[in-house]
Scaffold this active site. Structure first.
Site, PDB file in Angstrom:
ATOM      1  N   ASP A  78       0.931  -1.458  -0.150  1.00 53.39           N
ATOM      2  CA  ASP A  78       0.016   0.271  -0.334  1.00 53.39           C
ATOM      3  C   ASP A  78       0.985   1.073  -0.558  1.00 53.39           C
ATOM      4  OD1 ASP A  78      -2.495   1.663  -0.246  1.00 53.39           O
ATOM      5  OD2 ASP A  78      -2.627   0.926   2.071  1.00 53.39           O
ATOM      6  N   ASN A 121       1.725   3.515  -3.057  1.00 55.99           N
ATOM      7  CA  ASN A 121       1.843   3.550  -4.072  1.00 55.99           C
ATOM      8  C   ASN A 121       1.434   4.891  -4.111  1.00 55.99           C
ATOM      9  OD1 ASN A 121       2.860   1.111  -4.314  1.00 55.99           O
ATOM     10  ND2 ASN A 121       1.570   0.355  -6.059  1.00 55.99           N
ATOM     11  N   TRP A 170       2.800   7.854  -2.034  1.00 55.50           N
ATOM     12  CA  TRP A 170       4.367   7.981  -2.770  1.00 55.50           C
ATOM     13  C   TRP A 170       4.605   9.284  -3.680  1.00 55.50           C
ATOM     14  CZ3 TRP A 170       6.977   7.716  -6.492  1.00 55.50           C
ATOM     15  CH2 TRP A 170       8.830   7.415  -6.812  1.00 55.50           C
ATOM     16  N   ARG A 227      -0.255   9.158 -10.153  1.00 55.82           N
ATOM     17  CA  ARG A 227      -0.187   7.681  -9.362  1.00 55.82           C
ATOM     18  C   ARG A 227       0.623   6.486 -10.238  1.00 55.82           C
ATOM     19  NH1 ARG A 227      -3.691   7.164  -5.708  1.00 55.82           N
ATOM     20  NH2 ARG A 227      -4.129   5.303  -6.203  1.00 55.82           N
ATOM     21  N   HIS A 241       2.750   3.558  -9.224  1.00 50.00           N
ATOM     22  CA  HIS A 241       2.253   1.830  -9.639  1.00 50.00           C
ATOM     23  C   HIS A 241       4.176   1.005 -10.052  1.00 50.00           C
ATOM     24  CE1 HIS A 241      -1.342   2.040  -7.810  1.00 50.00           C
ATOM     25  NE2 HIS A 241      -1.343   2.347  -8.910  1.00 50.00           N
ATOM     26  N   SER A 261      -6.646  -5.785  -6.016  1.00 47.54           N
ATOM     27  CA  SER A 261      -8.466  -6.293  -5.143  1.00 47.54           C
ATOM     28  C   SER A 261      -9.540  -6.073  -5.728  1.00 47.54           C
ATOM     29  CB  SER A 261      -8.706  -5.593  -4.028  1.00 47.54           C
ATOM     30  OG  SER A 261      -8.553  -4.313  -4.270  1.00 47.54           O
ATOM     31  N   SER A 262     -10.430  -7.064  -5.702  1.00 47.22           N
ATOM     32  CA  SER A 262     -12.253  -7.054  -6.390  1.00 47.22           C
ATOM     33  C   SER A 262     -12.588  -5.832  -6.185  1.00 47.22           C
ATOM     34  CB  SER A 262     -13.129  -8.175  -5.379  1.00 47.22           C
ATOM     35  OG  SER A 262     -12.570  -9.095  -5.353  1.00 47.22           O
ATOM     36  N   GLU A 263     -12.579  -4.724  -4.944  1.00 53.48           N
ATOM     37  CA  GLU A 263     -12.042  -3.768  -4.871  1.00 53.48           C
ATOM     38  C   GLU A 263     -11.700  -2.627  -5.694  1.00 53.48           C
ATOM     39  OE1 GLU A 263     -12.366  -5.517  -1.875  1.00 53.48           O
ATOM     40  OE2 GLU A 263     -14.563  -6.257  -2.376  1.00 53.48           O
ATOM     41  N   LEU A 295      10.818 -20.719  -3.624  1.00 50.86           N
ATOM     42  CA  LEU A 295       9.662 -19.202  -2.999  1.00 50.86           C
ATOM     43  C   LEU A 295       8.306 -19.979  -4.703  1.00 50.86           C
ATOM     44  CD1 LEU A 295       9.246 -17.367  -1.750  1.00 50.86           C
ATOM     45  CD2 LEU A 295      10.144 -15.422  -3.265  1.00 50.86           C
ATOM     46  N   ARG A 305       1.841  -4.997   5.478  1.00 45.25           N
ATOM     47  CA  ARG A 305       1.158  -3.913   5.539  1.00 45.25           C
ATOM     48  C   ARG A 305       2.142  -2.610   5.732  1.00 45.25           C
ATOM     49  NH1 ARG A 305      -4.938  -2.233   4.420  1.00 45.25           N
ATOM     50  NH2 ARG A 305      -4.620  -0.788   2.997  1.00 45.25           N
ATOM     51  N   SER A 314      -8.372  -5.289   4.899  1.00 47.14           N
ATOM     52  CA  SER A 314      -9.316  -4.495   3.459  1.00 47.14           C
ATOM     53  C   SER A 314      -9.086  -6.092   2.877  1.00 47.14           C
ATOM     54  CB  SER A 314      -8.007  -4.330   2.458  1.00 47.14           C
ATOM     55  OG  SER A 314      -7.983  -2.489   3.467  1.00 47.14           O
TER      56      SER A 314
HETATM   57  C1  FPP Z   1      -1.751  -0.097  -3.160  1.00 48.93           C
HETATM   58  O1  FPP Z   1      -1.433   1.959  -3.386  1.00 48.93           O
HETATM   59  C2  FPP Z   1      -0.961  -0.755  -4.549  1.00 48.93           C
HETATM   60  C3  FPP Z   1      -1.998  -1.319  -5.338  1.00 48.93           C
HETATM   61  C4  FPP Z   1      -3.880  -0.824  -5.179  1.00 48.93           C
HETATM   62  C5  FPP Z   1      -1.803  -1.666  -6.107  1.00 48.93           C
HETATM   63  C6  FPP Z   1      -0.222  -2.680  -6.431  1.00 48.93           C
HETATM   64  C7  FPP Z   1       0.424  -2.687  -7.416  1.00 48.93           C
HETATM   65  C8  FPP Z   1       1.791  -3.046  -7.295  1.00 48.93           C
HETATM   66  C9  FPP Z   1       2.986  -2.657  -6.645  1.00 48.93           C
HETATM   67  C10 FPP Z   1       2.681  -2.669  -8.606  1.00 48.93           C
HETATM   68  C11 FPP Z   1       1.386  -3.552  -9.528  1.00 48.93           C
HETATM   69  C12 FPP Z   1       2.213  -5.257  -9.532  1.00 48.93           C
HETATM   70  C13 FPP Z   1       2.113  -6.202 -10.226  1.00 48.93           C
HETATM   71  C14 FPP Z   1       2.412  -7.457 -10.300  1.00 48.93           C
HETATM   72  C15 FPP Z   1       0.764  -6.082 -10.882  1.00 48.93           C
HETATM   73  P1  FPP Z   1      -2.342   2.604  -3.198  1.00 48.93           P
HETATM   74  O2  FPP Z   1      -2.404   3.077  -5.296  1.00 48.93           O
HETATM   75  O3  FPP Z   1      -3.834   2.241  -2.706  1.00 48.93           O
HETATM   76  O4  FPP Z   1      -1.547   3.659  -3.063  1.00 48.93           O
HETATM   77  P2  FPP Z   1      -1.906   5.647  -2.162  1.00 48.93           P
HETATM   78  O5  FPP Z   1      -3.126   4.296  -0.617  1.00 48.93           O
HETATM   79  O6  FPP Z   1      -1.288   5.398  -1.285  1.00 48.93           O
HETATM   80  O7  FPP Z   1      -3.456   6.039  -2.993  1.00 48.93           O
END
Ligand code: FPP
Length: 252
Positions: free
Chosen positions: A26, A28, A31, A39, A43, A71-73, A137, A194, A202
């Site tokens: 969580d 991205n 950050w 955004r 990612h 996620s599904s959401e 792994l 997390r 979540s």
């Molecule tokens: C949460 O950050 C992250 C996600 C919803 C997706 C996680 C995805 C990756 C790390 C990259 C994709 C990797 C693959 C293998 C598909 P957020 O967007 O909810 O961040 P925020 O809460 O700060 O907005």
């Protein structure tokens, strides 16, 4: 009767380190926002962190690493962001699958495949097929995954067996339902991490996390590295796991 695989028995016996680590990646977006970046860049940097953590997990001898990648959401996000996330998954599999395979990583995918674009399904199948005999792994990618949906799918399959007269309802207990989850042969996570400071699951592995240790880190996912993983494992080592029993010194 059912031919579902038997789940791995859970219990207080464990080696020193976690066998199965699961991660909610969580932060991205935050950050990126903190740096005035889109955004999508968060990612993209998140995928780099993912590569680091797969390597670190491999080096640390972790047997199972589950990552929550969509996620599904997450379908409630803007279409452009969903497109970015799907694009990153495509690129991750196309670019990294050979390396993962060479390193002995077995890739597995949990979540709902129905309704996903056919090229995504093909890539997920290819990753699972190519790596199915690897024994280092296990990398479990939770994609289009939600725990409530996973439990509902399991309940549906059991209900069908009952409706077809192949199962007595009184035979259904927690172990039975566990057999019908997406990956019943994978042990429950010992440690769930997390990032980003949020403290909730979540809809991630809610059935499997009954006795998982939860570690919440204040850093955003793109900053996650081997040291952060080692720190979370050190915190896990300080926890006393009782699985509903008594503390070791009380019991003796
Ligand atoms: C949460 O950050 C992250 C996600 C919803 C997706 C996680 C995805 C990756 C790390 C990259 C994709 C990797 C693959 C293998 C598909 P957020 O967007 O909810 O961040 P925020 O809460 O700060 O907005």
């Amino acid at each position: 009767m059912s031919n579902a695989a038997a789940p791995v028995t859970q219990g207080p016996d464990r080696s020193d380190g976690p066998v199965h680590v699961a991660i909610i990646m969580d932060g991205n977006g935050r950050w990126a926002a903190a740096r005035g970046l889109p955004r999508a860049e968060g990612h993209r940097r998140g995928v780099e962190a993912l590569r680091r953590v797969v390597r670190a997990a491999h080096d640390l001898g972790i047997r199972y690493l589950t990552i929550f990648s969509f996620s599904s959401e997450n379908w409630s996000r803007p279409a452009s962001e969903i497109g970015d996330l799907f694009g990153l998954l495509r690129r991750f599999i196309r670019n990294d699958l050979a390396t993962l395979h060479g390193d002995g990583v077995r890739v597995r995918v949990i979540g709902e495949r129905a309704g996903l674009e056919s090229d995504i399904c093909a890539l997920l199948n290819e990753a699972e097929e190519l790596t199915r005999d690897n024994t280092k792994l296990n990398l479990i990618v939770a994609f289009n995954y939600g725990s409530r949906q996973e439990i509902a799918r399991a309940a549906q399959r059991l209900a069908r067996e009952v409706a077809e007269g192949r199962r007595d309802p009184s035979s259904i207990d927690a172990d039975t339902l566990g057999h019908y989850l997406d990956a019943p042969d994978i042990p429950d996570p010992d440690l769930i991490i997390r990032t980003s400071g949020e403290q909730r699951l979540s809809n991630f592995l809610m059935w499997q996390s009954a006795y998982s240790e939860l570690v919440f880190l204040p850093i955003h996912w793109p900053d996650f590295d081997k040291a952060a993983l080692e720190g979370a494992i050190a915190e896990y080592a300080r926890r006393e796991r009782r699985f509903g029993g008594l503390a070791a010194k009380t019991a003796s």
